[in-house]
Design a protein around this motif. Structure first.
Motif, mmCIF file in Angstrom:
data_model
loop_
_atom_site.group_PDB
_atom_site.id
_atom_site.type_symbol
_atom_site.label_atom_id
_atom_site.label_comp_id
_atom_site.label_asym_id
_atom_site.label_seq_id
_atom_site.Cartn_x
_atom_site.Cartn_y
_atom_site.Cartn_z
ATOM 1 N N SER A 181 0.828 -1.201 0.000
ATOM 2 C CA SER A 181 0.000 0.000 0.000
ATOM 3 C C SER A 181 0.861 1.248 0.000
ATOM 4 C CB SER A 181 -0.903 0.049 1.237
ATOM 5 O OG SER A 181 -1.907 -0.908 1.137
ATOM 6 N N TYR A 182 0.304 2.293 -0.566
ATOM 7 C CA TYR A 182 0.908 3.628 -0.559
ATOM 8 C C TYR A 182 -0.146 4.571 -0.007
ATOM 9 C CZ TYR A 182 2.921 7.979 -2.326
ATOM 10 O OH TYR A 182 3.440 9.246 -2.433
ATOM 11 N N GLU A 183 0.219 5.354 0.996
ATOM 12 C CA GLU A 183 -0.727 6.282 1.602
ATOM 13 C C GLU A 183 -0.520 7.679 1.031
ATOM 14 O OE1 GLU A 183 -0.971 7.473 6.027
ATOM 15 O OE2 GLU A 183 -2.111 5.603 5.824
ATOM 16 N N LEU A 184 -1.587 8.256 0.537
ATOM 17 C CA LEU A 184 -1.553 9.578 -0.078
ATOM 18 C C LEU A 184 -2.425 10.521 0.731
ATOM 19 C CD1 LEU A 184 -0.836 11.407 -2.540
ATOM 20 C CD2 LEU A 184 -2.922 10.535 -3.609
ATOM 21 N N ARG A 185 -1.858 11.638 1.145
ATOM 22 C CA ARG A 185 -2.618 12.647 1.893
ATOM 23 C C ARG A 185 -2.833 13.866 1.001
ATOM 24 N NH1 ARG A 185 0.732 10.444 5.851
ATOM 25 N NH2 ARG A 185 -0.411 9.644 7.645
ATOM 26 N N LEU A 186 -4.087 14.253 0.890
ATOM 27 C CA LEU A 186 -4.442 15.413 0.078
ATOM 28 C C LEU A 186 -5.203 16.411 0.947
ATOM 29 C CD1 LEU A 186 -5.698 13.578 -3.132
ATOM 30 C CD2 LEU A 186 -3.520 14.753 -2.827
ATOM 31 N N THR A 187 -4.793 17.654 0.872
ATOM 32 C CA THR A 187 -5.496 18.696 1.607
ATOM 33 C C THR A 187 -6.675 19.159 0.775
ATOM 34 O OG1 THR A 187 -3.463 19.392 2.680
ATOM 35 C CG2 THR A 187 -5.281 20.960 2.676
ATOM 36 N N GLY A 188 -7.827 19.160 1.397
ATOM 37 C CA GLY A 188 -9.038 19.535 0.689
ATOM 38 C C GLY A 188 -9.701 20.749 1.294
ATOM 39 N N ARG A 189 -10.772 21.128 0.676
ATOM 40 C CA ARG A 189 -11.560 22.267 1.129
ATOM 41 C C ARG A 189 -12.970 21.793 1.450
ATOM 42 N NH1 ARG A 189 -7.357 23.907 -0.883
ATOM 43 N NH2 ARG A 189 -6.497 25.964 -0.954
ATOM 44 N N GLY A 190 -13.032 20.735 2.271
ATOM 45 C CA GLY A 190 -14.310 20.152 2.647
ATOM 46 C C GLY A 190 -15.228 21.134 3.347
ATOM 47 N N PRO A 220 -9.099 24.156 5.756
ATOM 48 C CA PRO A 220 -8.725 22.981 4.961
ATOM 49 C C PRO A 220 -8.917 21.706 5.783
ATOM 50 C CG PRO A 220 -6.763 24.122 5.703
ATOM 51 C CD PRO A 220 -7.940 24.960 6.122
ATOM 52 N N LEU A 221 -9.293 20.635 5.112
ATOM 53 C CA LEU A 221 -9.454 19.335 5.753
ATOM 54 C C LEU A 221 -8.622 18.316 4.990
ATOM 55 C CD1 LEU A 221 -13.328 19.347 6.304
ATOM 56 C CD2 LEU A 221 -11.555 19.786 8.007
ATOM 57 N N GLU A 222 -7.806 17.560 5.709
ATOM 58 C CA GLU A 222 -6.948 16.574 5.065
ATOM 59 C C GLU A 222 -7.698 15.261 4.866
ATOM 60 O OE1 GLU A 222 -3.336 14.422 6.876
ATOM 61 O OE2 GLU A 222 -2.492 16.118 5.757
ATOM 62 N N ARG A 223 -7.513 14.653 3.696
ATOM 63 C CA ARG A 223 -8.077 13.338 3.387
ATOM 64 C C ARG A 223 -6.911 12.394 3.114
ATOM 65 N NH1 ARG A 223 -12.727 13.014 5.315
ATOM 66 N NH2 ARG A 223 -13.049 11.162 4.067
#
Length: 111
Positions: A13-22, A59-62
């Protein structure tokens, strides 16, 4: 748009964190092209804080887990940050992850 390349062994697995504008109504979506069966993608984000604890526009991180499934496969995953009520709008942000799935886990190969 950022493009990142990773190589995963089957089962890795590779974990990817993306900052969003939820907090502004945006969500991350993804589409897999190429060898779509070579990878799986799942949202493994922690539950967001209650709305009363989030500042407007914060911002909310996913977090997404990308898992290699089929050795020899190559997939391209396009993440797009959109507002579902406005599908005609261009994405606010995009991120592309290019994945090559190798013959086995790095631990099994001794890497």
């Amino acid at each position: 748009m950022e493009v990142r390349k990773v190589a995963l062994g089957a089962g890795e697995s590779y974990e990817l964190r993306l900052t969003g504008r939820g907090a502004r109504g945006y969500v991350w979506t993804w589409q897999v092209t190429g060898d779509a069966d070579a990878v799986s993608v799942s949202d493994v984000s922690e539950a967001p804080p209650p709305p009363e604890e989030v500042l407007p526009g914060a911002p909310l991180e996913r977090t997404y887990a990308v898992r290699g499934r089929c050795p020899g496969g190559r997939a391209r995953i396009r993440f797009a940050q959109i507002r579902p009520p406005y599908p005609q709008e261009a994405p606010f942000d995009e991120f592309v992850l290019e994945v090559e799935v190798t013959g086995g886990s790095r631990a099994a190969r001794g890497d």
